[in-house]
Scaffold this active site. Sequence first.
Site, PDB file in Angstrom:
ATOM      1  CE1 TYR A 100      -3.750   2.639   0.905  1.00 51.20           C
ATOM      2  CE2 TYR A 100      -1.714   3.652   2.190  1.00 51.20           C
ATOM      3  CZ  TYR A 100      -3.122   3.647   1.335  1.00 51.20           C
ATOM      4  OH  TYR A 100      -3.814   5.121   1.453  1.00 51.20           O
ATOM      5  CD  GLU A 188      -5.709   4.382  -1.426  1.00 50.36           C
ATOM      6  OE1 GLU A 188      -5.810   4.876  -0.373  1.00 50.36           O
ATOM      7  OE2 GLU A 188      -6.635   3.963  -2.165  1.00 50.36           O
TER       8      GLU A 188
END
Length: 376
Positions: A100, A188
Amino acid sequence: MKLFEYESKEIARRYGVQTPRGVVVSSPEEAAKVAEEFGSVVLKSQVLVGGRGLAGGILKAENPGDAYEKARELLGKVIKGERVEKLLVEEKICISREYYVSIAVDRATRQITYLVSSMGGVEIEELARKYPEKIRRMSVDPSIGYSPYMGREAAVFMEVPWSLSNQVDQVLSAMYKIMVDYDAELVEFNPLALTCDSRLVALDAKIIVDDNSLFKHPELQALYGRGLTAYEKKAKELGFNYVELDGDIGVISNGAGLTMATMDAILYYGGRPANFLDIGGGAGRERVKEAVKLLLTHPKVKTLLVNIFGGITRCDEVAHGVLEALTETGVSKPVVVRMLGTNEEEGRRILAEKGIIVYSEMDEAVKKIVEYSRGG
């Protein structure tokens, strides 16, 4: 403003971030044609809401016929209130590990901050709640910008093979450039995958651009409003500051600070706000009426809290607006009013004649609306 995944990936590729090969389609026939070229594919619903995977919005297909059927299943499907009009059909990637990475504005520290984790493919909120030790924060000094040491630090923390640390540096550097160039609130990649052939590939991408900067991005300005719900669009037409949330307690207040405080209080006492709606200062009965009508007719709103501090806004005008909305809609939902300030006594009298109790203390009003929302 949220960008679709395929739009975010187009930007990411321009900045040197690798993504899977993919084609945007709007029909099952087009999906089958892409599968003929790519072989095994992943069909991803293009919606501007999170959690689409858990909602069945991402499916895999092994051949063109399968891709055709899966596309038929997904196109037209409603995911969290959004209808699927387009699919991103991507080649299936062999994945070794998932990470992530994101960069966002940290309002607490007033800095652009990276979040990185060795656990990708998980919602960051869930990750922070269950595995906070798996998340590393790295703030960027705005006078310096991104520095390569940050990529090395991230690579070590995420346990990326050291031979690929230069790829981590490239990805994080690109994210910072996107953040600055597009006035983004969030960039992201989740997951950022380590492929079986040792590449870092952004399997999913999310970019949110600050609405206030759209005048600098005419190519995006034309797209503004497409991600708004029907009620957000209506509220915008009426001139309200309105944001849709996931709860069932409608909230109307005057002033952003009081509205936020009201929402916080609802959460504190165990309720869930359905929205943020600030009618602004000096609102008259017509404006109040339209705000109340908007929420009374919203299917998610089970109860309604009107919390007004009457400085410029007159409480008697608020009372008239509430009653007119109830009369015009004919909707019967529990309504709790808290008002304090200018013409408060007159406002109380107007509402009391119709059987609506008015509270002076916000805590009392919030406790009551939470009780109503639980069926009390």
